[in-house]
Design an enzyme around this catalytic site. Structure first.
Site, PDB file in Angstrom:
ATOM      1  N   ARG A  34       0.831  -1.221   0.000  1.00  0.00           N
ATOM      2  CA  ARG A  34       0.000   0.000   0.000  1.00  0.00           C
ATOM      3  C   ARG A  34       0.859   1.263   0.000  1.00  0.00           C
ATOM      4  NH1 ARG A  34      -3.752  -0.556   4.981  1.00  0.00           N
ATOM      5  NH2 ARG A  34      -1.992  -1.758   5.776  1.00  0.00           N
ATOM      6  N   GLU A  35       1.943   1.216  -0.749  1.00  0.00           N
ATOM      7  CA  GLU A  35       2.863   2.348  -0.777  1.00  0.00           C
ATOM      8  C   GLU A  35       2.191   3.630  -1.250  1.00  0.00           C
ATOM      9  OE1 GLU A  35       5.490  -1.324  -1.684  1.00  0.00           O
ATOM     10  OE2 GLU A  35       3.422  -0.650  -2.046  1.00  0.00           O
ATOM     11  N   LEU A  36       1.304   3.515  -2.246  1.00  0.00           N
ATOM     12  CA  LEU A  36       0.653   4.721  -2.767  1.00  0.00           C
ATOM     13  C   LEU A  36      -0.263   5.339  -1.722  1.00  0.00           C
ATOM     14  CD1 LEU A  36       0.236   6.618  -5.176  1.00  0.00           C
ATOM     15  CD2 LEU A  36      -1.677   5.162  -5.875  1.00  0.00           C
ATOM     16  N   ILE A  55     -23.876   7.472  12.135  1.00  0.00           N
ATOM     17  CA  ILE A  55     -24.032   6.200  11.423  1.00  0.00           C
ATOM     18  C   ILE A  55     -23.402   5.035  12.176  1.00  0.00           C
ATOM     19  CG2 ILE A  55     -23.575   5.006   9.237  1.00  0.00           C
ATOM     20  CD1 ILE A  55     -25.697   7.232   9.168  1.00  0.00           C
ATOM     21  N   GLY A  56     -22.467   5.299  13.075  1.00  0.00           N
ATOM     22  CA  GLY A  56     -21.954   4.184  13.871  1.00  0.00           C
ATOM     23  C   GLY A  56     -20.566   4.375  14.418  1.00  0.00           C
ATOM     24  N   GLU A  83     -17.522   1.754  17.970  1.00  0.00           N
ATOM     25  CA  GLU A  83     -16.915   0.645  17.233  1.00  0.00           C
ATOM     26  C   GLU A  83     -15.381   0.624  17.311  1.00  0.00           C
ATOM     27  OE1 GLU A  83     -18.518   0.335  13.271  1.00  0.00           O
ATOM     28  OE2 GLU A  83     -20.518   0.909  13.924  1.00  0.00           O
ATOM     29  N   ARG A 122      -8.442   4.964   0.380  1.00  0.00           N
ATOM     30  CA  ARG A 122      -9.163   4.000   1.209  1.00  0.00           C
ATOM     31  C   ARG A 122      -9.006   2.600   0.625  1.00  0.00           C
ATOM     32  NH1 ARG A 122     -11.129   1.838   5.768  1.00  0.00           N
ATOM     33  NH2 ARG A 122     -13.249   1.071   5.601  1.00  0.00           N
ATOM     34  N   ASP A 153     -26.494  -2.527   8.888  1.00  0.00           N
ATOM     35  CA  ASP A 153     -26.020  -1.798   7.709  1.00  0.00           C
ATOM     36  C   ASP A 153     -26.056  -2.665   6.461  1.00  0.00           C
ATOM     37  OD1 ASP A 153     -25.567   0.501   9.113  1.00  0.00           O
ATOM     38  OD2 ASP A 153     -23.416   0.201   9.346  1.00  0.00           O
ATOM     39  N   HIS A 201     -16.583  11.991   3.656  1.00  0.00           N
ATOM     40  CA  HIS A 201     -15.376  11.594   2.937  1.00  0.00           C
ATOM     41  C   HIS A 201     -14.545  12.797   2.511  1.00  0.00           C
ATOM     42  CE1 HIS A 201     -17.770   7.905   2.722  1.00  0.00           C
ATOM     43  NE2 HIS A 201     -16.603   7.297   2.691  1.00  0.00           N
TER      44      HIS A 201
END
Length: 754
Positions: free
Chosen positions: A17-19, A426-427, A479, A510, A594, A690
């Site tokens: 996940r370097e990017l 939402i949670g 959560e 993400r 959900d 987001h």
């Protein structure tokens, strides 16, 4: 002539996940643009050389993206709003401003809407076109990356979102797609011309929109774009690439137009085999997508070879069914047992499968074929006979909750006595570095169960207190114990496998790590009871129990291919039903289940919506909550998909309250709810979580008033549009504080005090 291989695209996030990490550091000003670009360049080089070493005959370029390929196309073709173009930023910073939103001294930019990419969990940014948009070639990314690969001695096939799909995915204000046809053709012709001068032999134009239901007007739009475009292709060869289904509505056009190659999906394309068997032109190359680009299981060579042998095409290239963007990078990074690992093929392993299939098709590779046949010779798992019998015995009453929703609504209002426009979230709350570190320490046995529990209690107490102080009406526990809304549940279910590094991109930075459904699924022990019960014991306000629904758990897992999706979903539904009833028995009066991914596996053709999906997906959700008491309120949540055309099916889920993502899509779902006489209480998201922007009180108040213009106030809940786990602490608290202030102002406006 040897059969060659290719792929449609390769994962761009990097093996580690370097990017993602480099981009997030850039957002935090921890690295400069030069370092970010260097990371991206290294990832591209690694991918190209990997493909070359794997023997892939035709290697794509421009499948890399810093954020999203639709956004890339928008910047390439000057489809960027003027307020973004006017920002005193570099091109890359303008790009990120439009992707994420921007709020600062230079201005205030709302991020473009985000929607699911066809039937996947990848999200694309929706271009917004209007009468002032000038469609023309202004960007350089596709050319720069071709030149970059050429320096490595690799002549790639540049990939670009095709003009038909680009225009079909865009949204319009005071304009239509047809307004842009002439300029789009000119712009794409300019791309062709420049690629020819660079020495490109091919271009790949991705047109997945062709696998949807097409009207006569759609076909006309397609022909209006491609007839003049192909007439000017010169010596550049054009591959028209489709995926996620078949092209039955436009196949005759495709084979009559002067494309040099047609990429067709033999995995999800139900009629692809039939179409090509009726005739495939000798002057075209068939890029046959026989290796599944969306799932992680080994290819069944005999089946794929049978497809290849039946196509009847003179020239065939063995291809993936879609981009490998949707699968993890390599099984080599996992520590599954050998007898488990041998059943999986991630992106890198699929490269070897392509090579194997091409060799066997050419009469070589007998050993590879025999090994693959041996892998599929015996059942992989033993069936749970009791579970299968339980599913077979389900009756209509098992899927029906009593009494009817209007009766339940009045009972719940009397029991809860919530104010007008009840507020909730939402949670999830922010998963800070500290939270992730403690979970990691516990997982590695570096801290005890007692230490871990004490930390989780501390976080729950902290956020319960803050929610009470700020004035939220229905609380959540946050959560903090959950790593992921699907993996967390899968860890408490039999039949699941979990990877260590099988990350895939969901949107932007993400990434998600979908678990794998290996066998039959049952709940092994209570999953959420401990922390839900604790949170409710700490406050007099209602605390929601938070669950993930069976359809979303399935859609956000890599599913089995040896049983139907319906069967797999009903197994999950029975497991979650047990959890729902346990929550109710432990005093939880509001339970949110959900279904964020409900639409994700909805067939792309409307004629298949109910018979192939909704006729079992909606009942599966109802099965989960059908046995609860009338006073127990069932919520569900959905996000970042187009829901307006399945509103009746959503209402049929028979939930009591549904929260929707709505802010990025400009609340357009409200008209559909009103038109369909939607009965369920609703919470359209009042701000976009987001984006790092903090909505002002006036902004949220305006949004609430727009909602109330379409939906009666007693039916409305106020909430963000999604969970808050990815947001920072300060922006979360500031945003919610403004939401609460705006809600109080609207209540006063309506003559209702707190």
């Amino acid at each position: 002539m040897m059969t060659t291989t290719t792929i449609i695209g390769f994962p761009r996030i990097g093996e580690k996940r370097e990017l993602k990490f480099a981009t997030e550091k850039y957002f935090k000003n921890a690295i400069d643009q030069e370092e970010l670009r260097a990371t991206a360049k290294q990832l591209r080089r690694h991918n190209w050389e990997l493909l070359r070493q794997a023997g892939i005959g035709e290697i794509p370029s421009n499948d890399f993206s810093y954020y999203d390929q639709a956004l890339d196309a928008a910047f390439l073709f000057n489809l960027v709003p003027q307020n973004v173009q006017d920002l005193p930023f570099s091109e890359l910073d303008k790009y990120f401003a439009l992707a994420r939103g921007y709020q600062g001294q230079a201005g205030n930019v709302l991020a473009w809407p985000m929607k699911k990419w066809f039937n996947t969990n990848y999200h694309y940014l929706v271009p917004q076109l209007n009468q002032d948009t000038r469609f023309k070639l202004t960007g350089n990314k596709i050319f720069a990356e071709f030149a970059e690969a050429k320096e490595l001695g690799i002549i790639t096939r540049p990939v670009l979102l095709g003009p038909f799909t680009l225009l079909k995915l865009s949204e319009y204000q005071n304009a239509t797609a047809s307004d842009f046809v002439k300029d789009a053709v000119t712009a794409y012709q300019a791309v062709f011309t420049k690629l020819i001068t660079q020495g490109a032999h091919w271009i790949q134009l991705d047109e997945p929109a062709l696998v949807k239901d097409l009207t006569a007007e759609d076909r006309q739009l397609f022909n209006d774009l491609y007839r003049p475009l192909l007439a000017a292709k010169g010596k550049l060869k054009v591959l028209l690439q489709t995926y996620f289904g078949d092209v039955r509505d436009v196949y005759d056009d495709l084979i009559s137009l002067p494309f040099d190659g047609l990429g067709l999906d033999f995995v999800e394309g139900k009629q692809t085999q039939q179409l090509v068997s009726h005739g495939f032109p000798d002057d075209k190359i068939l890029f046959a997508g026989v290796v599944n680009g969306k799932n992680v299981w080994r290819n069944h060579y005999d089946r794929s070879l049978a497809q290849l042998k039946a196509v009847g095409a003179k020239q065939v290239v063995v291809n993936t069914s879609c981009s490998l963007l949707h699968v993890p990078i390599t099984v080599a990074n996992e520590d599954f047992a050998p007898d488990v690992k041998e059943h999986f093929a991630f992106a890198e392993e699929k490269l070897a499968e392509l090579q194997d299939l091409a060799a066997i098709y050419d009469g070589q590779g007998a050993g590879k074929l025999h090994a693959n046949q041996a892998l599929f010779a015996h059942p992989r798992v033993q069936e749970d006979a009791e579970l299968h019998a339980r599913i077979a015995d389900l009756k209509g009453a098992d899927f029906t909750r009593q009494p009817a929703r209007p009766v339940r609504e009045q009972l719940q209002k009397a029991a809860f006595r919530l104010p007008l426009l009840p507020t909730t979230t939402i949670g999830s709350f922010p998963q800070t570095k500290e939270v992730r570190q403690v979970r990691r320490q516990f997982r590695r046995h570096e801290i005890s169960q007692e230490q871990y529990d004490a930390f989780i209690k501390e976080k729950i107490d902290e956020w319960l207190k803050w929610q009470e102080q700020v004035g939220l009406d229905v609380l959540v526990h946050g959560e903090f114990e959950r790593n992921d809304m699907v993996e967390y549940f899968g860890q408490h279910l039999s039949g699941y496998l979990f990877s260590k590094n099988a990350w895939v991109q969901s949107y932007g930075t993400r990434c998600v790590k979908p678990p794998i459904i290996w066998g039959d699924v049952k709940r092994q022990q209570p999953i959420t009871i401990k922390w839900s019960k604790y949170a409710q014991s700490q406050t007099k306000k209602l605390v929601k129990g938070m669950l993930t629904g069976p359809v979303t758990i399935l859609n956000w897992s890599f599913p089995r291919e040896d049983i139907s999706l319906k069967e797999a979903t009903l197994q999950l539904a029975l497991a979650i039903q047990e959890e729902v009833l346990d929550l109710e028995a432990n005093g939880i009066k509001i339970i949110q289940i959900d279904e964020a991914a409900l639409r994700e596996k909805l067939p792309l053709r409307k004629s298949d919506w109910y018979s192939e999906y909704l006729d079992w997906a909606i009942p599966a959700f109802r099965l989960v909550h059908s046995k609860v008491q009338p006073e127990t309120q069932i919520h569900t949540h959905m996000c970042y998909s187009e829901f307006t055309d399945i509103i009746p099916a959503i209402d049929a889920m028979d939930a009591d309250v549904i929260s929707f993502e709505a802010s990025r899509s400009n609340l357009e779902i409200l008209d559909a709810l009103k038109k369909q006489h939607f009965e369920t209480e609703v919470g359209p998201g009042v701000y976009d979580i987001h984006s790092p922007r903090i909505p002002s009180v006036d902004e949220v108040q305006t949004t609430i008033n727009r909602i109330l213009a379409k939906i009666a106030a007693p039916k409305v809940w106020i909430n963000p549009d999604c969970g808050l786990k990815t947001r920072g602490m300060e922006e979360t608290k500031a945003s919610l504080t403004n939401v609460l202030a705006a809600t109080r102002a609207v209540r006063t406006q309506l003559g209702e005090g707190d």
